[in-house]
Design a protein around this motif. Structure first.
Motif, PDB file in Angstrom:
ATOM      1  N   GLU A 167       0.820  -1.213   0.000  1.00  0.00           N
ATOM      2  CA  GLU A 167       0.000   0.000   0.000  1.00  0.00           C
ATOM      3  C   GLU A 167       0.853   1.261   0.000  1.00  0.00           C
ATOM      4  N   LEU A 170       2.228   1.776  -3.415  1.00  0.00           N
ATOM      5  CA  LEU A 170       1.258   2.308  -4.371  1.00  0.00           C
ATOM      6  C   LEU A 170       1.053   3.807  -4.155  1.00  0.00           C
ATOM      7  N   GLU A 171       1.053   4.192  -2.903  1.00  0.00           N
ATOM      8  CA  GLU A 171       0.854   5.610  -2.633  1.00  0.00           C
ATOM      9  C   GLU A 171       2.044   6.440  -3.109  1.00  0.00           C
ATOM     10  N   GLY A 174       1.851   6.574  -6.792  1.00  0.00           N
ATOM     11  CA  GLY A 174       0.781   7.490  -7.175  1.00  0.00           C
ATOM     12  C   GLY A 174       1.239   8.928  -7.095  1.00  0.00           C
ATOM     13  N   LEU A 188      -3.863  10.843 -15.438  1.00  0.00           N
ATOM     14  CA  LEU A 188      -3.506  10.411 -14.089  1.00  0.00           C
ATOM     15  C   LEU A 188      -4.652   9.624 -13.471  1.00  0.00           C
ATOM     16  N   LYS A 189      -5.845  10.122 -13.681  1.00  0.00           N
ATOM     17  CA  LYS A 189      -7.015   9.478 -13.102  1.00  0.00           C
ATOM     18  C   LYS A 189      -7.147   8.050 -13.632  1.00  0.00           C
ATOM     19  N   LEU A 192      -4.561   5.904 -11.916  1.00  0.00           N
ATOM     20  CA  LEU A 192      -4.870   5.671 -10.506  1.00  0.00           C
ATOM     21  C   LEU A 192      -5.991   4.654 -10.349  1.00  0.00           C
ATOM     22  N   ILE A 195      -4.429   1.238 -10.523  1.00  0.00           N
ATOM     23  CA  ILE A 195      -3.484   0.755  -9.500  1.00  0.00           C
ATOM     24  C   ILE A 195      -4.072   0.809  -8.094  1.00  0.00           C
ATOM     25  N   ARG A 196      -5.277   1.345  -7.971  1.00  0.00           N
ATOM     26  CA  ARG A 196      -5.907   1.500  -6.659  1.00  0.00           C
ATOM     27  C   ARG A 196      -5.936   0.171  -5.906  1.00  0.00           C
ATOM     28  N   PRO A 197      -5.523   0.147  -4.639  1.00  0.00           N
ATOM     29  CA  PRO A 197      -5.545  -1.115  -3.887  1.00  0.00           C
ATOM     30  C   PRO A 197      -6.974  -1.664  -3.817  1.00  0.00           C
ATOM     31  N   ASP A 200      -9.464  -0.546  -1.269  1.00  0.00           N
ATOM     32  CA  ASP A 200      -9.883   0.843  -1.384  1.00  0.00           C
ATOM     33  C   ASP A 200     -11.010   1.031  -2.398  1.00  0.00           C
TER      34      ASP A 200
END
Lengths: 201, 528
Positions: A167, A170-171, A174, A188-189, A192, A195-197, A200
């Motif tokens: 996590e 990933l942050e 990001g 970017l959106k 994201l 790749i969002r966990p 989440d």
């Protein structure tokens, strides 16, 4: 991923990327995976951006072999010659190199060498290389057939899997992306979202 | 460790500079009015946060923000694609322990260069700028969000006329009482306080605690009170006014309050000329004559060209004054001005308590009348001292409330307080103006005020007026509008190197401050 497994041999080279033929048919490194090839005193690192499997003889078009009883793997068992008639290839974009135990996350002075071996990277290597994520910017300028967003998110997922704290990684990735794409929020959106966990979502 | 909250990214000296917040610092952590230190390449600056804002690098972000349940994207964008900014007004160049050896803070003449690091100012830096409590400096409270005890240089404060402004109920009176105490304790001057609502003399009131100690209880030997009431408790004397002391000038100031026409006011001048010092009694006598003996009145009206209506208007006003309880009817001469003067010259502070007579008419009449005479004496004394090259009289600070009644556009020219505010220190007399409607005060006078303390005000015109003659007005405006409704204020001007928003010293917890506890002296309470 096994340690230092040879997965291919370079058959085409340019400054930013190289293509390699896989050692075995269908044994292609993962999309977005990190591979390594030696070049003199350096080890070049590259990200797999594209892969194909096609006929060895460009003029021969494959025909369907299966029937009601035979499909998938059984086709290859019934026709062992097929293994020799096809080959798998992949393209990798060079994203950095290691020289004297130090990683650099930009293009090496010299390209990879033809007919040299390509190795899959171990988790440990991925971890070490992906400590600095500035190489991500090199991926935005590839002219491959795959969308950049897909490619970048695949690389980040690969590195995240290898990291100790997924996590946090990933942050961090990001935020690096947010810096790179601060004028292009829609792009970017899209990344994201890829790749969002899981927890989440 | 890097304790910076952001870096400078733009701005100008006139318009203030902008910092982009970094290092995980959120706009929510930054309050307007907070002090920041900016480490430039060669110089260290101190400034105040005057505004905070939110910015995005790509406007798309404002049109399609991350989903409300998408914490991940929000966390990532925070500080990069979407970030906070702080507008900072730089005020001072301060000593930089690493490089420079600037001993006294200087006003800024330039701004820090790009990407200079910004961090919260420390208590130590504050102390270097504002100093510590000592025989001159008095702790008036804490800067907002800080532990440091803000100190005001009292002798410097009383060098000029000063103003305290704010809506009613914001803590003006409480702070004024504190400040007057500080002035008695730490300045070399004396105070003459026109105390409209009996707040400063023997005891005052507090919304939370009921009765609280007044100045006289803290400084028994140094404060005397005079009351307008006949049998006032704790009073050292009674204020009585002789009718002979009233001059036509008083009526030109009181005209509107007494419903006098302009012609009636000019009639007072004519009567004064005609009858001399005893003119009011004369006019009142003539007005009571019966029809048979009316020649005298007609004679007066004719020779002085006074219309019948104006005469009656004037007589009504004079009768109203004559009926007031504080007009001396004993026939013996009132000695009040001499009594007050002798105390002031002797270094004793004087509080005039109005008691029941807290109407505007009485307040204006008494304060103008007394102030004018005292000012005249002061002027004579000062001029004599200059001529003989001896010491000037002890500096005098006159405290007036509801100042817009005397110092508005139409009256300020005539009112003695207008003259004091303008001529200021020449004769060692200055004003402490307390008001809730500064927009009613003449601008010329407002701009002469040295130090101003502003509590919360809502009216835009009042805020503008209170900030007039101040640089960086726009920046300060936002701070005044955001002050809490009680016990928060902005202080700036002559006595301070830069504006500070602060929370005045509070005695809510202190049992000492309550009325009747005679054991504790002012020093015990105020020097913690």
């Amino acid at each position: 991923m096994s340690e230092n497994l040879k997965i291919g041999e370079i058959i085409d080279v340019n400054t930013t990327s190289f293509s390699a033929e896989c050692v075995k048919l269908n044994e292609i490194p993962s999309f977005g995976g990190l591979v390594r090839t030696p070049e003199g005193d350096r080890d070049l690192y590259a990200v797999v951006t594209y892969a194909t499997t096609s006929s060895v003889d460009a003029g021969r078009h494959p025909v369907a072999r299966g029937n009601d009883d035979e499909e998938n793997e059984m086709i290859f068992k019934a026709n062992p010659q097929l293994e020799k008639l096809f080959r798998s290839e992949f393209t990798a974009v060079v994203v950095g190199y290691k020289e004297k135990d130090r990683f650099s996350h930009h293009l090496p002075p010299k390209p990879a060498r033809i007919h040299y071996s390509v190795y899959d990277c171990s988790d440990e290597e991925i971890r070490a290389f992906s400590e600095d994520l500035s190489f991500l910017s090199l991926l935005f300028n590839t002219n491959e057939n795959v969308s950049t967003e897909e490619l970048v998110s695949a690389v980040i997922r690969t590195c995240a899997e290898a990291s100790d704290d997924k996590e946090a990684f990933l942050e961090k990735a990001g935020r690096e992306l947010a810096r790179l794409l601060n004028r292009d929020y829609m792009r970017l959106k899209m990344i994201l979202e890829r790749i969002r966990p899981q927890e989440d979502r | 460790m890097d304790d910076s909250i952001g870096v400078i990214v733009g701005g100008s000296l006139s318009g203030g500079i902008t910092a982009k917040l970094q290092n995980g610092c959120s706009v929510e952590d930054i309050n307007v009015g907070r002090y920041v230190t900016i480490q430039g390449r060669q110089k260290k600056f101190m400034g105040m946060v005057t505004d905070v804002g939110l910015q995005v690098t790509d406007t798309q972000l404002t049109m399609s923000p991350p989903d409300s349940d998408d914490d991940f994207s929000a966390r990532i964008l925070n500080g990069i694609g979407a970030y906070g900014t702080a507008s900072i007004t730089p005020y001072l160049l301060i000593a930089d322990s690493d490089r420079g050896n600037l001993e006294v803070p200087e006003p800024v003449k330039t701004i820090p260069s790009h990407f200079s690091k910004v961090r919260m100012s420390t208590d130590a830096e504050f102390q270097a700028v504002f100093g510590e409590e000592d025989e001159k400096r008095f702790n008036i409270g804490n800067p907002l969000d800080m532990e440091y005890k803000l100190c005001l240089d009292i002798p410097k404060f009383v060098e000029r006329s000063n103003g305290i402004f704010g809506k009613s109920g914001t803590g003006k009176t409480f702070f004024t009482r504190l400040l007057l105490g500080a002035m008695i304790q730490k300045s070399k001057g004396v105070n003459l306080i026109f105390d409209m609502h009996n707040e400063y003399g023997h005891a005052g009131t507090s919304e939370e605690q009921g009765k609280v100690k007044g100045l006289k209880q803290f400084f028994p030997g140094k404060v005397t009170t005079f009351s307008l009431e006949e049998h006032a408790l704790h009073s050292d004397g009674r204020v009585e006014i002789d009718l002979e002391d009233l001059e036509p000038e008083d009526f030109s100031i009181l005209g509107r309050t007494l419903n006098m026409t302009d012609l009636a006011v000019s009639a007072t001048y004519a009567c004064r000329r005609r009858f001399g010092k005893n003119w009011i009694r004369e006019v009142l006598r003539i007005s009571q004559l019966t029809d048979d003996e009316n020649d005298e009145k007609e004679n007066l009206l004719k020779s002085e060209v006074i219309a019948q209506g104006s005469f009656e208007n004037m007589v009504r006003a004079l009768n109203k004054i004559n009926s007031m309880g504080y007009i001396n009817k004993t026939g013996s001469k009132s000695n009040i001005v001499n009594e007050i003067m002798s105390r002031l010259i002797g270094g004793v502070n004087v509080v005039i308590e109005f008691g029941r007579h807290s109407d505007t008419l009485t307040y204006m009449l008494i304060s103008n009348l007394l102030a004018r005479r005292i000012y005249d004496r002061y002027r004579d004394l000062t001029e004599k001292a200059i001529a003989n090259d001896t010491a000037k009289p002890i500096p005098l600070v006159i405290t007036i409330e509801e100042a817009h009644n005397f110092l508005n556009e139409s009256l300020a020219q005539n009112s003695i307080f207008g003259i004091i505010a303008r001529e200021m220190r020449k004769y060692n007399v200055t004003l402490l103006v307390i008001d809730q409607r500064p927009s009613g005060i003449q601008e010329e006078i407002l701009s002469q005020l040295g130090t101003k303390v502003i509590f919360l005000m809502d009216n835009d015109r009042d805020i503008d007026a209170a900030l007039s003659g101040t640089s960086g007005k726009t920046a300060l405006r936002g701070i005044v509008a955001k002050l809490a409704s009680k016990q928060q204020a902005l202080i700036f001007g002559h006595a301070l190197p830069m504006p500070v928003s602060f929370r005045p010293r509070d005695y809510n917890d202190s049992t000492f401050y309550r009325d009747g506890d005679e054991d504790e002296s002012f020093d015990d309470i105020f020097s913690e």
